[in-house]
Enzyme design. Structure first.
Site, PDB file in Angstrom:
ATOM      1  N   HIS A   1      -6.201  -4.271  -8.407  1.00 57.71           N
ATOM      2  CA  HIS A   1      -5.013  -3.920  -7.615  1.00 57.71           C
ATOM      3  C   HIS A   1      -4.930  -4.645  -6.292  1.00 57.71           C
ATOM      4  O   HIS A   1      -4.058  -4.322  -5.474  1.00 57.71           O
ATOM      5  CB  HIS A   1      -4.971  -2.419  -7.324  1.00 57.71           C
ATOM      6  CG  HIS A   1      -4.818  -1.556  -8.525  1.00 57.71           C
ATOM      7  ND1 HIS A   1      -3.599  -1.145  -9.009  1.00 57.71           N
ATOM      8  CD2 HIS A   1      -5.743  -1.026  -9.356  1.00 57.71           C
ATOM      9  CE1 HIS A   1      -3.773  -0.384 -10.076  1.00 57.71           C
ATOM     10  NE2 HIS A   1      -5.074  -0.290 -10.308  1.00 57.71           N
TER      11      HIS A   1
ATOM     12  N   LYS B   1       5.443   2.886   3.511  1.00 62.01           N
ATOM     13  CA  LYS B   1       4.237   2.443   2.807  1.00 62.01           C
ATOM     14  C   LYS B   1       3.077   2.545   3.781  1.00 62.01           C
ATOM     15  O   LYS B   1       3.282   2.779   4.971  1.00 62.01           O
ATOM     16  CB  LYS B   1       4.406   0.997   2.318  1.00 62.01           C
ATOM     17  CG  LYS B   1       4.908   0.045   3.419  1.00 62.01           C
ATOM     18  CD  LYS B   1       5.157  -1.362   2.902  1.00 62.01           C
ATOM     19  CE  LYS B   1       6.476  -1.541   2.181  1.00 62.01           C
ATOM     20  NZ  LYS B   1       6.350  -1.906   0.799  1.00 62.01           N
ATOM     21  N   ARG B   2       1.851   2.354   3.289  1.00 55.88           N
ATOM     22  CA  ARG B   2       0.715   2.305   4.199  1.00 55.88           C
ATOM     23  C   ARG B   2       0.957   1.269   5.290  1.00 55.88           C
ATOM     24  O   ARG B   2       1.632   0.263   5.063  1.00 55.88           O
ATOM     25  CB  ARG B   2      -0.566   1.956   3.421  1.00 55.88           C
ATOM     26  CG  ARG B   2      -1.133   3.105   2.625  1.00 55.88           C
ATOM     27  CD  ARG B   2      -1.505   4.280   3.506  1.00 55.88           C
ATOM     28  NE  ARG B   2      -2.754   4.039   4.200  1.00 55.88           N
ATOM     29  CZ  ARG B   2      -3.913   4.594   3.869  1.00 55.88           C
ATOM     30  NH1 ARG B   2      -3.993   5.442   2.864  1.00 55.88           N
ATOM     31  NH2 ARG B   2      -4.997   4.332   4.560  1.00 55.88           N
TER      32      ARG B   2
ATOM     33  N   LYS C   1       1.439  -6.032   5.110  1.00 56.27           N
ATOM     34  CA  LYS C   1       2.754  -5.496   4.726  1.00 56.27           C
ATOM     35  C   LYS C   1       3.813  -5.778   5.800  1.00 56.27           C
ATOM     36  O   LYS C   1       4.995  -5.621   5.573  1.00 56.27           O
ATOM     37  CB  LYS C   1       2.661  -3.994   4.453  1.00 56.27           C
ATOM     38  CG  LYS C   1       1.803  -3.644   3.217  1.00 56.27           C
ATOM     39  CD  LYS C   1       1.690  -2.131   3.041  1.00 56.27           C
ATOM     40  CE  LYS C   1       0.680  -1.712   1.978  1.00 56.27           C
ATOM     41  NZ  LYS C   1       1.201  -1.840   0.607  1.00 56.27           N
TER      42      LYS C   1
ATOM     43  N   THR D   1       5.209  -0.613  -5.611  1.00 59.61           N
ATOM     44  CA  THR D   1       5.902   0.274  -6.549  1.00 59.61           C
ATOM     45  C   THR D   1       7.027   0.990  -5.811  1.00 59.61           C
ATOM     46  O   THR D   1       8.026   1.376  -6.421  1.00 59.61           O
ATOM     47  CB  THR D   1       4.936   1.303  -7.169  1.00 59.61           C
ATOM     48  OG1 THR D   1       4.115   1.850  -6.135  1.00 59.61           O
ATOM     49  CG2 THR D   1       4.065   0.670  -8.227  1.00 59.61           C
TER      50      THR D   1
ATOM     51  N   LYS E   1      10.980   2.062  -6.798  1.00 60.70           N
ATOM     52  CA  LYS E   1      11.597   3.375  -6.568  1.00 60.70           C
ATOM     53  C   LYS E   1      12.877   3.227  -5.754  1.00 60.70           C
ATOM     54  O   LYS E   1      13.896   3.857  -6.056  1.00 60.70           O
ATOM     55  CB  LYS E   1      10.612   4.299  -5.830  1.00 60.70           C
ATOM     56  CG  LYS E   1       9.375   4.645  -6.642  1.00 60.70           C
ATOM     57  CD  LYS E   1       8.226   5.183  -5.783  1.00 60.70           C
ATOM     58  CE  LYS E   1       6.915   5.132  -6.559  1.00 60.70           C
ATOM     59  NZ  LYS E   1       5.729   5.374  -5.703  1.00 60.70           N
TER      60      LYS E   1
HETATM   61  C1  26V Z   1      -9.351   0.323  -1.847  1.00 56.96           C
HETATM   62  C2  26V Z   1     -10.366   0.968  -1.234  1.00 56.96           C
HETATM   63  C3  26V Z   1     -11.446   0.166  -0.639  1.00 56.96           C
HETATM   64  C4  26V Z   1     -12.700   0.954  -0.566  1.00 56.96           C
HETATM   65  C5  26V Z   1     -12.495   2.293   0.060  1.00 56.96           C
HETATM   66  C6  26V Z   1     -11.469   3.124  -0.605  1.00 56.96           C
HETATM   67  C7  26V Z   1     -10.366   2.362  -1.181  1.00 56.96           C
HETATM   68  C8  26V Z   1      -9.316   3.057  -1.727  1.00 56.96           C
HETATM   69  C9  26V Z   1      -8.297   2.399  -2.323  1.00 56.96           C
HETATM   70  C10 26V Z   1      -8.313   1.039  -2.395  1.00 56.96           C
HETATM   71  C11 26V Z   1      -7.230   0.434  -3.160  1.00 56.96           C
HETATM   72  C12 26V Z   1      -6.502  -0.628  -2.530  1.00 56.96           C
HETATM   73  C13 26V Z   1      -5.713  -1.269  -3.592  1.00 56.96           C
HETATM   74  C14 26V Z   1      -4.330  -0.696  -3.773  1.00 56.96           C
HETATM   75  O1  26V Z   1      -3.983   0.423  -3.499  1.00 56.96           O
HETATM   76  N1  26V Z   1      -3.532  -1.556  -4.289  1.00 56.96           N
HETATM   77  C15 26V Z   1      -2.142  -1.298  -4.523  1.00 56.96           C
HETATM   78  O2  26V Z   1      -1.997  -0.969  -5.898  1.00 56.96           O
HETATM   79  C16 26V Z   1      -0.657  -0.712  -6.231  1.00 56.96           C
HETATM   80  C17 26V Z   1      -0.640  -0.261  -7.680  1.00 56.96           C
HETATM   81  O3  26V Z   1      -1.042  -1.277  -8.510  1.00 56.96           O
HETATM   82  C18 26V Z   1       0.182  -1.948  -5.991  1.00 56.96           C
HETATM   83  O4  26V Z   1       1.512  -1.653  -6.282  1.00 56.96           O
HETATM   84  C19 26V Z   1       0.067  -2.395  -4.547  1.00 56.96           C
HETATM   85  O5  26V Z   1       0.740  -3.617  -4.359  1.00 56.96           O
HETATM   86  C20 26V Z   1      -1.387  -2.562  -4.182  1.00 56.96           C
HETATM   87  O6  26V Z   1      -1.529  -2.827  -2.803  1.00 56.96           O
END
Ligand code: 26V
Length: 831
Positions: A371, A563-564, A569, A671, A675
């Site tokens: 992701h 968004k975050r 972003k 996403t 929406k």
């Molecule tokens: C990364 C980490 C790093 C370690 C600590 C905890 C933690 C928790 C979550 C993440 C995930 C980051 C990746 C993420 O959320 N990606 C997003 O995924 C969406 C669904 O596929 C996508 O639409 C977004 O563009 C993407 O940023």
């Protein structure tokens, strides 16, 4: 746990419980009395929520049991979606709607003198996720249940979800999200579904009776994982799947050693410590910080889930070679990827299957979704940490690596640099680390990206070596979102209009949305469509006024970025546009402008200082702009606190313009972009993530694209990027940056944003200055269309009509066919 010896086959609760007209009100009062213990004199809205939730749950259990029994009878291949995050939001309205009971229930509550909206609003928002990745998991569960795919969610029942965000003095303040405080009426605690999970200890080698070398993991510290089941109803209610979340329980009520030493308090403390594992969701999605507790969370839920899956499998099969025919496990990012080592351990150490067979089984079972391309978010674990917590897993990872590198060496002899690059172990001078993405790729039969560009970049950049080593393993699965929650529930006005126009089938089959394209010219439809948007905007304007004290006109352009908060972003680019627009008005107060209300919402990771400073900047700019009489009625800025699924459901239907402005090549998919567009917002965006595919669907004349392409960004990185040259060449940009940097918006602390501006001038890693001019140009184009309401409405309608590809039903259909090898299975009674 003991079961009664002879179970008489019980009849399932009847499916149609509500044939009689007074059945629902009666059911609600019954639960109010018997489950909550209140009467209408003392009941709160929350009490009514709990009662209605029980009514809905009662109507799901029969279907849940029937669904499970049917999967069992058919010995179906199951899909297990492993995720550290499920961002479910509220469940009541969604469950009732999926069961076809929403309208009846609203009527029932109203007949009891209760406002249904207040009841729905008193449900806590289940925020067990950070953002896109967690919400995607929730949409996928909805789609699997709706399509009738035997899909189970597996994750952690965090006691505290995503932190609650307040804005104090313009700054983010976090507080704990104690979402279980008043209990959770949806879940079924399964006290008897309990598995041991081991940590620490050491590995002893021994020879088995045939003299083969075997491994024992001993002297471990143990705790237990207890299951909580959450029913997931599909639309129409035919299928009800299950999401099983694990909670950590101490393996001994108290630690006996301390207890025997007479140290009662210490004994209780150690019980608490082990139960900490499922206490809190990690709120940082920007950097992988390699924290011990996080690794323990990952292993904890993976270990319990695999035991549960093997138990279910073993009821029917004793030959583990059949596992890939019966079990597909999807790894939602690398977070659960320790599962690959754990399944190998179970097969090799516990079931004594030889390595090659075990490896074939393992790679046949797992698939991995990536992701993010951001290097700092790719997980790696210090070898030293893994050795201490999961010593046997580290050995297994080393053995996987040894065999993998041997194979690579055979195909690319002499390429030592390749070996170093693809190794599962990063031999860093600052300490060795295990690369979880490499483990996930090597241990999976398929690896996917979440949008076409993202998958292409995966193959060309971060995983280029693996694409060469395993041609065809990396595939694309473009994300989607569930139209049940994101159109039907969030935007009942639009949903009603669509249904009135083309019938109700679109809810299950979003391709039907195309049919409204032929109404884009229809004056009645256009009028109704505009009226829906208008009503939604009025609703948001009321919220902004009542909750934030911000006056905004529903006639203004509602410009939304939700968004975050992340540098990539580029909320900051949006701010640059606002400040430019502001200074234009100040310079020439008499000019005609298109009134705008710019809405932001989003959380910053608690340790991400720059993101937090951007929040402060947005609020400081809002403070000045919203109070400057010279721009009154022409420009407003609002930061809505505590972005969550529920807030998104309110904001999205009211948006005119959707800001999707990440640096090309950085947003894996997005996403929210989907929406917003399917709710009739027009996108202003870069050629990034799924924006590219949205453009292809809606047509380039119906979207505002600007900025560098991913290739151009790469070019700049190679040839050198001098952000200051853009500053020097563009007077408006200069004015804008100087205003921010010199303290125009922070008179109490003029230097507050100096560092932010200097960062842009000197390094600007996300190319804001390079994209500024083209962004402003695109915003001008937006305004030139917005002043022509007929044209705007036409474009908005076409956006809605052409978004069908972005239903998560389509996405799940592709996963089912191309990765999981499963097909829908509808219970016979409702086929
Ligand atoms: C990364 C980490 C790093 C370690 C600590 C905890 C933690 C928790 C979550 C993440 C995930 C980051 C990746 C993420 O959320 N990606 C997003 O995924 C969406 C669904 O596929 C996508 O639409 C977004 O563009 C993407 O940023």
């Amino acid at each position: 746990m003991d079961r009664p010896k002879r179970i008489k086959k019980l009849t399932l609760p009847p499916i149609e419980l509500d044939a009689k007209e007074d059945a629902l009100p009666q059911a609600i009062s019954n639960h109010l009395a018997f489950s909550v213990g209140k009467d209408d004199l003392t009941a709160t809205n929350h009490d009514f929520f709990v009662s209605v939730a029980h009514v809905a749950r009662d109507r799901m259990v029969g279907r849940l049991m029937e669904t499970m029994r049917h999967y069992y009878d058919e010995d179906a291949k199951r899909v297990y979606y492993f995720s550290l995050e499920f961002l479910m939001g509220r469940a009541l309205s969604n469950s009732l709607d999926n069961l076809g009971l929403l309208e009846e229930t609203k009527k029932s509550l109203a007949s009891m003198g209760i406002d249904p909206e207040e009841v729905f609003d008193s449900e806590p928002d289940a925020g067990l996720g950070n953002g896109g990745l967690g919400r995607l998991a929730a949409c996928f569960l909805d789609s699997m249940a709706t399509l009738g795919i035997p899909g189970y969610g597996y994750g952690i029942r965090y006691e505290y979800g995503m932190f609650y965000q307040r804005i104090e003095n313009g700054r983010q303040v976090e507080s704990p999200d104690n979402w279980l405080r008043y209990g959770n009426p949806w879940e079924f605690p399964r006290q008897e579904v309990l598995y041991p999970v081991k940590f620490h200890g050491r590995v002893v080698e021994y020879a088995d009776e045939k003299g083969l070398l075997r491994y024992h993991w001993v002297d471990t510290e143990d705790l237990m994982a207890m299951a909580y089941d959450n029913p997931i109803p599909g639309f129409g209610g035919e299928t009800v799947n299950n999401m099983r979340l694990w909670s950590a329980k101490s393996s001994h009520e108290f630690d006996l050693t301390y207890f025997n030493e007479g140290n009662y308090i210490k004994a209780v403390e150690s019980k608490n410590e082990s139960e900490n594992i499922s206490k809190v969701l990690y709120p940082d999605d920007s950097t992988s910080m390699g924290r011990e507790l996080r690794l323990k969370q990952q292993y904890f839920f993976v270990c319990a889930s695999l035991q549960d899956i093997l138990y279910r499998f073993s009821k029917f099969h004793d030959n583990c070679d059949l596992l890939p025919e019966k079990v597909a496990i999807q790894l939602n990012d690398t977070h659960p990827s320790i599962a690959i080592a754990e399944l190998m351990r179970l097969l090799v150490d516990v079931r004594f299957i030889d390595w090659d067979r075990a490896w074939k089984i393992t790679t046949g079972v797992f698939a991995y979704t990536n992701h993010t391309l951001m290097p700092e978010a790719l997980e790696t674990w210090p070898v030293e940490l893994m050795e201490r917590i999961l010593p046997r897993h580290l050995q297994i990872i080393y053995e996987i690596n040894r065999r993998f590198l041997k194979d690579v060496m055979r195909s690319w002899p002499g390429d030592n640099d390749l070996l170093r690059r693809v190794s599962l172990v990063d031999e860093n001078p600052s300490g060795k680390r295990v690369r979880m993405a490499h483990l996930a790729i090597v241990g999976s039969h398929k690896v996917n990206g979440v949008a076409e560009l993202h998958t292409k970049l995966m193959k060309e950049t971060i995983f280029a070596d693996f694409d060469r080593i395993y041609p065809g393993k990396i595939v694309n699965m473009t994300n989607g979102v569930t139209p049940r929650r994101w159109i039907k529930q969030a935007n009942p006005g639009l949903a009603g209009l669509i249904t009135a126009t083309i019938g109700p089938e679109w809810v299950r089959d979003l391709s039907r949305l195309r049919e409204i394209e032929s109404f884009a010219q229809d004056p009645v439809f256009r009028k109704d469509f505009a009226a829906v948007k208008r009503a939604n905007k009025e609703c948001l304007a009321r919220f902004l006024r009542d909750r934030l004290g911000i006056e905004s006109s529903p006639d203004s352009l509602f410009d939304v970025q939700i968004k975050r908060i992340h540098e990539y972003k580029r909320q900051l680019l949006n701010v640059l546009h606002i400040v430019t627009a502001y200074s234009r008005i100040i310079r020439d107060p008499a000019q005609q402008v298109v009134p705008r209300t710019v809405v932001f919402s989003g959380k910053a990771a608690p340790g991400y200082a720059t993101a937090k400073l951007i929040i402060k900047l947005i609020n400081d700019v809002a403070e000045i702009v919203n109070h400057d009489h010279r721009v009154a009625g022409r420009l407003n800025v609002a930061f809505i606190p505590n972005y969550s699924v529920s807030n998104a459901e309110m904001i999205i239907p009211a948006a005119d313009l959707s800001e999707q402005i990440s640096t090309a090549g950085t947003e894996a998919s997005g996403t929210g972009n989907m929406k917003l567009a399917m709710n009739g917002a027009l996108t202003i965006g870069t050629l990034d993530g799924a924006n590219i595919e949205i453009r292809a669907e809606v047509g380039e004349e119906n979207i505002f694209i600007f900025g560098l392409t991913a290739d151009e960004v790469l070019d700049f990185k190679r040839k050198g990027y001098v952000p200051r040259s853009f500053y020097s060449a563009n007077e408006e940009l200069r004015t804008t940056l100087d205003m921010i940097g010199s303290g125009y918006f922070s008179p109490d602390e003029p230097g507050r944003f100096r560092g932010l501006v200097d960062g842009l001038l000197t390094s600007d890693p996300f190319f804001l200055l390079a994209d500024y001019a083209s962004y402003l140009e695109a915003q001008k184009k937006v305004e030139s269309v917005f002043v022509d309401p007929d044209r705007w409405i036409q474009m908005a309608i076409l956006n809605v009509a052409r978004m069908s590809r972005f239903s998560s039903d389509r996405t799940i259909g592709e996963y089912a066919q191309k990765i999981w090898g499963v097909s829908p299975l509808i219970p016979p009674s409702r086929a």
